[in-house]
Design a protein around this motif. Sequence first.
Motif, short mmCIF file in Angstrom:
data_model
loop_
_atom_site.label_atom_id
_atom_site.label_comp_id
_atom_site.label_asym_id
_atom_site.label_seq_id
_atom_site.Cartn_x
_atom_site.Cartn_y
_atom_site.Cartn_z
N SER A 1 39.46 42.13 33.46
CA SER A 1 39.36 41.59 32.35
C SER A 1 39.84 40.10 32.06
N LYS A 2 41.48 39.91 32.14
CA LYS A 2 42.22 38.87 31.42
C LYS A 2 43.18 38.78 32.44
N PRO A 3 43.37 38.06 32.75
CA PRO A 3 44.74 37.05 33.35
C PRO A 3 45.50 37.99 33.53
N CYS A 4 46.37 38.72 34.34
CA CYS A 4 47.26 39.48 34.54
C CYS A 4 48.51 38.06 35.25
N THR A 5 49.98 38.38 35.15
CA THR A 5 50.53 38.63 35.61
C THR A 5 51.30 39.45 35.71
N ARG B 1 41.61 35.94 44.51
CA ARG B 1 43.24 35.98 43.89
C ARG B 1 43.38 35.63 42.32
N GLU B 2 43.25 34.31 42.31
CA GLU B 2 43.27 32.96 41.14
C GLU B 2 41.71 33.24 40.46
N LEU C 1 37.41 44.15 42.88
CA LEU C 1 38.38 44.19 42.16
C LEU C 1 38.55 42.22 41.58
N ALA C 2 39.17 42.78 39.86
CA ALA C 2 39.13 41.60 39.13
C ALA C 2 39.72 42.45 38.02
#
Length: 142
Positions: free
Chosen positions: A53-57, A82-83, A50-51
């Motif tokens: 497509s752009k950073p998620c907070t 996770r990072e 799982l990843a």
Amino acid sequence: WPLTIWYRIEEFQLVSLKIIAEAVLLCSPNYVNQTSLPLCVSGELESQSLAFSKPCTLWASPANAGSLALADEIAAAFAPDRETAGLTICTTDDRPASATHLLLYLNEDTFVSDERLAEQVTQARQDRLPIVMAHENDPDLG
């Protein structure tokens, strides 16, 4: 045999079928000495990395009872990377400026446990912050 709940949603039906198949196989002579089997359904998420497509907070508000446990579960799906996957979990009382999504854990007690949650959801909607809603399906958890 474990209790298996049958849902009408196709993805959950596949999970139920996998649980039933494992229980049947564990009763067969070839697997009777094992406690579990590494079964997977073709294309299921558990078999994929799982990843984002752009950073998620992901903001899991303390006013939303159960959202922190769910956020931890989501984070565990990305562990230990996770990072690299681009996921950050935030659990502050107020919405962090970096939040890209609000995690809303829904069960029968969602809006009766803390009145701040309704205000936070209203503000998130006004701010057009995407809300990820997770509906509890376990009857024991509401």
